[in-house]
Design a protein around this motif. Structure first.
Motif, PDB file in Angstrom:
ATOM      1  N   THR A   1      36.535  46.664   4.101  1.00  0.00           N
ATOM      2  CA  THR A   1      36.840  46.584   5.535  1.00  0.00           C
ATOM      3  C   THR A   1      35.807  45.748   6.267  1.00  0.00           C
ATOM      4  O   THR A   1      36.150  44.894   7.100  1.00  0.00           O
ATOM      5  CB  THR A   1      36.898  48.003   6.136  1.00  0.00           C
TER       6      THR A   1
ATOM      7  N   HIS B   1      36.235  41.929   5.032  1.00  0.00           N
ATOM      8  CA  HIS B   1      37.461  41.199   5.332  1.00  0.00           C
ATOM      9  C   HIS B   1      38.118  41.569   6.663  1.00  0.00           C
ATOM     10  O   HIS B   1      39.021  40.866   7.116  1.00  0.00           O
ATOM     11  CB  HIS B   1      38.489  41.423   4.208  1.00  0.00           C
ATOM     12  N   GLY B   2      37.692  42.671   7.269  1.00  0.00           N
ATOM     13  CA  GLY B   2      38.328  43.120   8.502  1.00  0.00           C
ATOM     14  C   GLY B   2      38.081  42.175   9.664  1.00  0.00           C
ATOM     15  O   GLY B   2      37.070  41.473   9.723  1.00  0.00           O
ATOM     16  N   ASP B   3      39.013  42.173  10.596  1.00  0.00           N
ATOM     17  CA  ASP B   3      38.892  41.347  11.801  1.00  0.00           C
ATOM     18  C   ASP B   3      37.836  41.963  12.726  1.00  0.00           C
ATOM     19  O   ASP B   3      37.943  43.133  13.106  1.00  0.00           O
ATOM     20  CB  ASP B   3      40.241  41.284  12.517  1.00  0.00           C
ATOM     21  N   GLU B   4      36.839  41.167  13.079  1.00  0.00           N
ATOM     22  CA  GLU B   4      35.714  41.691  13.843  1.00  0.00           C
ATOM     23  C   GLU B   4      36.136  42.245  15.197  1.00  0.00           C
ATOM     24  O   GLU B   4      35.651  43.287  15.635  1.00  0.00           O
ATOM     25  CB  GLU B   4      34.654  40.598  14.032  1.00  0.00           C
ATOM     26  N   GLU B   5      37.042  41.568  15.868  1.00  0.00           N
ATOM     27  CA  GLU B   5      37.484  42.038  17.177  1.00  0.00           C
ATOM     28  C   GLU B   5      38.180  43.384  17.067  1.00  0.00           C
ATOM     29  O   GLU B   5      37.954  44.292  17.874  1.00  0.00           O
ATOM     30  CB  GLU B   5      38.438  41.011  17.801  1.00  0.00           C
ATOM     31  N   SER B   6      39.023  43.536  16.043  1.00  0.00           N
ATOM     32  CA  SER B   6      39.728  44.803  15.840  1.00  0.00           C
ATOM     33  C   SER B   6      38.771  45.925  15.470  1.00  0.00           C
ATOM     34  O   SER B   6      38.920  47.064  15.926  1.00  0.00           O
ATOM     35  CB  SER B   6      40.783  44.637  14.744  1.00  0.00           C
TER      36      SER B   6
ATOM     37  N   SER C   1      35.786  46.285  16.410  1.00  0.00           N
ATOM     38  CA  SER C   1      34.858  46.561  17.508  1.00  0.00           C
ATOM     39  C   SER C   1      35.409  47.540  18.533  1.00  0.00           C
ATOM     40  O   SER C   1      34.642  48.043  19.372  1.00  0.00           O
ATOM     41  CB  SER C   1      34.484  45.248  18.218  1.00  0.00           C
TER      42      SER C   1
ATOM     43  N   ASN D   1      41.112  52.163  18.275  1.00  0.00           N
ATOM     44  CA  ASN D   1      42.563  52.091  18.372  1.00  0.00           C
ATOM     45  C   ASN D   1      43.100  53.411  18.928  1.00  0.00           C
ATOM     46  O   ASN D   1      42.346  54.358  19.188  1.00  0.00           O
ATOM     47  CB  ASN D   1      43.190  51.748  17.015  1.00  0.00           C
TER      48      ASN D   1
ATOM     49  N   LYS E   1      27.484  40.329  11.215  1.00  0.00           N
ATOM     50  CA  LYS E   1      28.825  40.813  11.568  1.00  0.00           C
ATOM     51  C   LYS E   1      28.828  42.328  11.665  1.00  0.00           C
ATOM     52  O   LYS E   1      29.362  42.900  12.627  1.00  0.00           O
ATOM     53  CB  LYS E   1      29.841  40.351  10.520  1.00  0.00           C
TER      54      LYS E   1
ATOM     55  N   PHE F   1      29.811  44.381  15.270  1.00  0.00           N
ATOM     56  CA  PHE F   1      30.970  45.224  15.538  1.00  0.00           C
ATOM     57  C   PHE F   1      30.616  46.716  15.554  1.00  0.00           C
ATOM     58  O   PHE F   1      31.219  47.483  16.304  1.00  0.00           O
ATOM     59  CB  PHE F   1      32.130  44.920  14.578  1.00  0.00           C
TER      60      PHE F   1
END
Length: 409
Positions: free
Chosen positions: A66, A69-74, A76, A79, A114, A118
């Motif tokens: 995670t 490879h996870g999207d940094e914006e997501s 941070s 959800n 990174k 995040f």
């Protein structure tokens, strides 16, 4: 290891650590590798009166994937599912139990920048909610070995032997390997409370640390902030619980802007999958202005710089070298254990619940007191057999607190 000792350890965590109350929910975090112990612990929570126990299993390989490879914006932001959980905590005040078994090398080699960016943002979002529910919920952290953690501590042993030996060490320093662990903890908590009460009676304004390693550091204390040790109580229900199993510390949160001088580490620090060794921090007006380390300096600097107010202290903790953790001579590569081997400091978040009459103060009144607010909290060890600590009271009198690494009050 005898099944009865393991069962008693689980009972200690449920009934003393979290102190599960009748009809209360429990949220338990543990490695999927420790499922067998989790089953015992869950049963003990139900026997203590829990109405429902929720288990979140963790997997370090998935965590690494995670982060990589996870999207940094997501990553941070919270959800809807995470927000829902935080709101549930606010409404229902469950117990929270964390079983520490992380591989110290699990995050080695990841993109530290990174990860720092995040996690800082994500933690800040969580703390918006946690500030509300934290003081109303019991929580506890305890240890249980994983194969990789055990092999890190005992690389010369087979996997099976290492796990068995680490489990024995954890049970020993947690006062759970002999006699009645619950009674053992009552006596231990009484000893910690004695030291804490003496520290609070002294009305100290400063602490002056000196050691043969070169530490020469002065830290200011606040009249409005107490010393704490051992167990705590929830804000409204006043339910007693033990946040850390084990614990050996008397601790407080200092004046954010007061630290002056230099401090040297006495034990390696396991941080973000890396080991930081032989490091020093220099402070000016409370702020870390110089960082040096023979190993892992880049990780330490990023942990300080990537988190808001990570450059200020949030904790001063006093632990004698007569601690059973120090006496084992083991480096656990886990802050839960290693911080309880000697005196330590922490950069980052302070503990607002240590403020006098915390439960009666408004958010504005709490914010006006100069203790640190941050998205990180990193403990590092500074104590050894040469450490002396003097307290300075309001009249300027010097009060010896530690000599040669031991309490003298």
């Amino acid at each position: 290891m005898k099944a009865e000792i393991i069962r008693n350890y689980a009972k200690l965590i449920a009934r003393v650590g979290a102190n599960v109350q009748k009809g209360q929910e429990v949220f338990l975090n543990a490695s999927i590798e420790n499922a067998e112990f989790v089953h015992i612990l869950v049963e003990e929570c139900y026997l203590a009166g829990a109405k429902r126990v929720f288990v979140d299993y963790t997997d370090e390989e998935l965590q690494r994937l995670t982060i990589t490879h996870g999207d940094e914006e997501s990553l941070s932001v919270l959800n809807e599912m995470e927000v829902g959980r935080q709101e549930h905590f606010i409404k229902n005040h469950p117990c929270r139990i964390f079983i520490e078994s992380d591989d110290p090398d699990a995050l080695k080699g990841i993109d530290q920048s990174k990860y720092g960016r995040f996690t800082s943002k994500h933690t800040k979002e969580i703390w918006k909610y946690r500030k509300i529910w934290d003081s109303e919920c019991q929580w506890t952290i305890a240890g249980y070995p994983s194969k990789r953690w055990a092999k890190k501590v005992y690389p010369e042993l087979s996997e099976e032997e290492a796990v068995e030996k680490l489990l024995a060490a954890i049970l020993h320093v947690s006062r759970a390997d002999e006699g009645d662990p619950i009674e053992n903890w009552k006596k231990h908590n009484d000893r910690l409370t004695m030291h804490k009460d003496k520290l609070n009676m002294l009305g100290l304004k400063k602490l002056h640390y000196r050691s043969k390693k070169g530490t020469d550091l002065t830290i200011g204390l606040l009249d409005s902030v107490l010393w704490e040790a051992g167990g705590e109580r929830t804000k409204t229900a006043k339910t007693f619980f033990q946040p850390n199993i084990p614990t050996e510390e008397c601790f407080t949160s200092p004046d954010k802007y007061s630290a002056e001088g230099i401090v040297y580490s006495t034990k390696p620090l396991s941080l973000r999958g890396e080991i930081v060794e032989d490091f020093s921090l220099r402070f000016r007006e409370g702020k870390i202005v110089e960082v040096h380390a023979k190993k892992g300096e880049h990780v330490l600097k990023d942990a300080i710089e990537s988190n808001e107010n990570g450059c200020y202290l949030g904790e001063c903790a006093l632990v004698g070298v007569d601690s059973p953790i120090h006496q084992t001579g083991i480096l656990f590569y886990s802050t839960l254990f290693d911080e309880n081997a000697s005196c330590h400091l922490a950069f980052g978040r302070a503990f607002p619940n240590l403020i006098k009459d915390y439960d009666k103060k408004t958010e504005e009144e709490i914010s006006a007191i100069p203790i640190n607010e941050s998205t990180t909290h990193v403990d590092f060890m500074i104590g050894d057999e040469t450490l002396d600590i003097d307290g300075i009271d309001k009249e300027g009198n010097v009060v010896p607190i530690f000599r040669n690494g031991l309490f003298v009050i």
